[in-house]
Design a protein around this motif. Structure first.
Motif, mmCIF file in Angstrom:
data_model
loop_
_atom_site.group_PDB
_atom_site.id
_atom_site.type_symbol
_atom_site.label_atom_id
_atom_site.label_comp_id
_atom_site.label_asym_id
_atom_site.label_seq_id
_atom_site.Cartn_x
_atom_site.Cartn_y
_atom_site.Cartn_z
ATOM 1 N N LEU A 19 4.706 44.624 55.347
ATOM 2 C CA LEU A 19 4.730 44.047 54.064
ATOM 3 C C LEU A 19 5.771 43.394 53.837
ATOM 4 O O LEU A 19 7.079 43.600 54.242
ATOM 5 N N LEU A 24 5.357 43.673 48.698
ATOM 6 C CA LEU A 24 5.622 44.964 48.188
ATOM 7 C C LEU A 24 5.756 45.000 46.567
ATOM 8 O O LEU A 24 5.323 45.915 45.943
ATOM 9 N N LYS A 26 4.632 43.339 44.363
ATOM 10 C CA LYS A 26 3.135 42.974 43.692
ATOM 11 C C LYS A 26 2.476 44.323 43.514
ATOM 12 O O LYS A 26 1.720 44.657 42.789
ATOM 13 N N LYS A 27 2.835 45.257 44.405
ATOM 14 C CA LYS A 27 2.307 46.791 44.320
ATOM 15 C C LYS A 27 2.927 47.618 43.457
ATOM 16 O O LYS A 27 2.772 48.810 43.348
ATOM 17 N N VAL A 57 3.952 54.146 47.182
ATOM 18 C CA VAL A 57 3.323 53.047 47.379
ATOM 19 C C VAL A 57 3.339 52.837 49.292
ATOM 20 O O VAL A 57 2.507 52.518 49.775
#
Length: 367
Positions: A19, A24, A26-27, A57
């Motif tokens: 990532l 990252l 955006k998560k 995550v």
């Protein structure tokens, strides 16, 4: 577990999952890309809320982010395969290797590996990997002919071998490095056939012996070619194999593969190098291999013995140091699922690998 979060481990965790900071962020709900960038650079603190979400995550326990192992840069590794690929995938690969290095380092806090590696300066052997390979066989008191168990040979030198399923799609056969504790580590692609693993292990052994202890290697030296020549002559000494290579047909070639414990393609390259096959004959063999799909999956595959040294380190923690599997999960900073993927599912059994003598592995005495 250390009391201070190591922000370098945030970057390591992110890159191991392939990532970017943007991807990252955006998560996540608790951190923007701006904040993640500052956290990774040590400018902003990692709050408990952000740590909780990062752990979820990225699927790493919180203990992962407290490890303080020194990271080894990609340029310090030796690879068997061309790594021409994207920077994201290279970073992911580098992160995986560093995580394994960190895990081994944790195991070796309580256990000592004593090695007897014959590190050698190639210049003292007329810059000839062939000559060096011959001397190494003499040093190890190996008989003429094939090496029956390259895995056991390497591990008895005190070199750790890990079979690993790399998460990236980089076509890599193996990589070697000196771990943070000074113990050499080979990480071998679990997915490649055992006949290819055999040559890869010998190739990485060549790197460790020739290239790890004598400073900067000058640019005029082709270290990959040197490692290939070392491996070829360690596994198939010219004077021992040449008589076997005349009048090759498919049946004889694949019988020789099982006898010499190398791939048929390695035998064909050897035949060309020794002049037994002309370049045209070798090209015809390559065409035949392509036509029959043998370049990907050769007939007459054999099985190497499984590496045992890493498993012995884990067994000692479980049985003698009274760790639980959950303790090892916390020690490594890996979920139990990922612990299985890295170590527990790679072998037929995690227990009862007591084959290593005291001159190779022993508990460190507390002081």
């Amino acid at each position: 577990m250390e009391n201070v979060i190591n922000t370098e481990r945030v970057k390591l965790a992110r890159e191991s999952r392939g990532l970017s900071q943007s991807a990252l962020s955006k998560k996540m709900k608790t951190a923007s890309q701006v904040l993640l960038s500052k956290i990774e650079k040590g400018i902003s603190n990692l709050t408990p809320e952000v740590l909780d979400e990062l752990s979820q995550v990225l699927n790493y326990p919180k203990s992962f982010f407290y490890k303080n192992d020194e990271l080894v840069p990609l340029k310090h590794f030796y690879f068997r395969k061309n790594l021409g690929t994207s920077q994201t995938k290279l970073k992911s690969l580098e992160a995986e290797i560093n995580i394994i290095n960190s895990n081994i380092n944790e195991l070796l806090d309580s256990i000592e590996i004593q090695n007897s590696i014959p590190y050698s300066n190639l210049e003292e052997f007329k810059n000839s990997p062939k000559i060096l390979a011959s001397r190494i066989k003499e040093f190890l008191n190996l008989p003429r002919g094939p090496i029956k168990d390259i895995v056991n040979l390497v591990e008895k030198l005190g070199i750790i071998i890990v079979y690993h399923n790399f998460n990236t799609d980089i076509k890599i056969d193996g990589v070697s490095l000196i771990g943070n504790n000074g113990v050499p580590i080979m990480i071998i692609n679990k997915k490649i056939p055992d006949s290819r693993k055999s040559f890869t292990i010998a190739h990485e052994l060549g790197h460790i012996i020739m290239h790890f202890k004598y400073g900067i290697i000058t640019e005029d030296r082709d270290v990959e070619k040197e490692a290939n020549e070392f491996a070829s002559n360690l596994l198939m000494p010219n004077e021992d194999i040449k008589g076997d290579l005349f009048n090759l047909n498919s049946e004889k070639l694949f019988d020789l593969k099982r006898y010499w414990k190398v791939s048929a393609q390695a035998i064909l390259y050897k035949s060309k190098d020794l002049g037994v096959l002309t370049p045209d004959q070798h090209r015809r063999w390559v065409t035949k291999f392509n036509y029959n799909g043998w370049r990907v999956k050769e007939p007459n595959e054999f099985n190497l013995t499984e590496p045992k040294l890493t498993q012995e380190l884990i067994r000692i923690h479980l049985e003698e140091l009274e760790y639980t599997k959950n303790d090892i999960s916390e020690l490594f900073g890996l979920s139990e699922t990922e612990l299985d993927q890295y170590y527990f599912n790679n072998y037929s059994s995690i227990k009862h690998y007591s084959s290593f003598k005291n001159n190779v592995i022993k508990l460190k005495l507390s002081v």
